[in-house]
Write a protein that holds these residues in place. Structure first.
Motif, short mmCIF file in Angstrom:
data_model
loop_
_atom_site.label_atom_id
_atom_site.label_comp_id
_atom_site.label_asym_id
_atom_site.label_seq_id
_atom_site.Cartn_x
_atom_site.Cartn_y
_atom_site.Cartn_z
N VAL A 25 107.41 -35.34 42.64
CA VAL A 25 107.80 -35.85 43.95
C VAL A 25 107.61 -34.73 44.95
N ALA A 26 107.13 -35.06 46.15
CA ALA A 26 106.97 -34.08 47.22
C ALA A 26 107.89 -34.44 48.38
N LEU A 27 108.64 -33.46 48.84
CA LEU A 27 109.50 -33.61 50.02
C LEU A 27 108.80 -32.87 51.15
N LEU A 28 108.40 -33.61 52.18
CA LEU A 28 107.71 -33.02 53.33
C LEU A 28 108.76 -32.57 54.34
N LEU A 29 108.65 -31.31 54.76
CA LEU A 29 109.63 -30.72 55.67
C LEU A 29 108.92 -30.01 56.81
N GLU A 30 109.63 -29.88 57.92
CA GLU A 30 109.24 -28.96 58.98
C GLU A 30 110.27 -27.85 58.94
N VAL A 31 109.81 -26.61 58.73
CA VAL A 31 110.73 -25.50 58.48
C VAL A 31 110.68 -24.46 59.59
#
Length: 182
Positions: A25-31
């Motif tokens: 599973v991939a969790l897409l984030l803006e960091v």
């Protein structure tokens, strides 16, 4: 998990949760990270996933949360993220291996899938308090949160270029060190 990974996730905005062809599973984030890059998005890639739970609820101001809103798969989760018009960021400094997070969840959540048997060695609790455009104007508040149980973690830039966990964590730490220096 390394506590610096928690630092790197503080104030990150969750943009999506998607399955990977390898069963992960991939969790897409803006960091928040230094040095800054033209694209602040990163993917946390969790492999050896044993369970994914997602809870989507409408926030009722002054009363808490409404009942779980059913999500019939990852496509519905991605559609919800695509509809967010006012995203907010995760906060709290702790996201990995928290045993008591689901204690306040209702027995039935919005989405619950077990790709493999047994609990994962690690877990990640993510969330996004968000607003969707309201027909009356303004925003309708929601909270979408999830727990992914997994074995291994990797990070990539949004374009798929690998990024070591150490470099990811160090970039987040530099951002927060710089923030507190000001």
């Amino acid at each position: 998990m390394d506590e610096l990974l928690n630092v790197a996730l503080n104030e990150a905005t969750v943009l999506g949760l998607r399955p990977r062809p390898d069963g992960g599973v991939a969790l897409l984030l803006e960091v928040l990270a230094l040095p800054e890059t033209p694209d602040a998005r990163r993917e946390l890639i969790m492999s050896g996933v044993s369970r994914v739970r997602v809870l989507l609820r409408r926030e009722i101001i002054g009363e808490g949360y409404g009942p779980p809103i059913p999500l019939d798969g990852f496509a519905a989760i991605e559609a919800f993220f695509a509809s967010i018009t006012l995203p907010k960021s995760m906060y709290g400094w702790e996201f990995f291996d928290l045993p008591d997070v689901p204690d306040d969840w209702p027995p039935n959540v919005s989405f619950d899938v077990r790709p493999s048997a047994g609990p994962g060695s690690h877990s990640l609790h993510w969330f996004n308090e968000a607003g969707l455009d309201s027909e009356q104007g303004g925003y309708t508040p929601y909270c979408i949160e999830g727990i992914v149980e997994f074995e291994t973690l990797a990070v990539t830039y949004a374009d798929g270029t690998p990024l070591s966990l150490e470099d990811f964590a160090a970039a987040g730490k530099r951002w927060w060190d710089d923030f507190y220096r000001v």
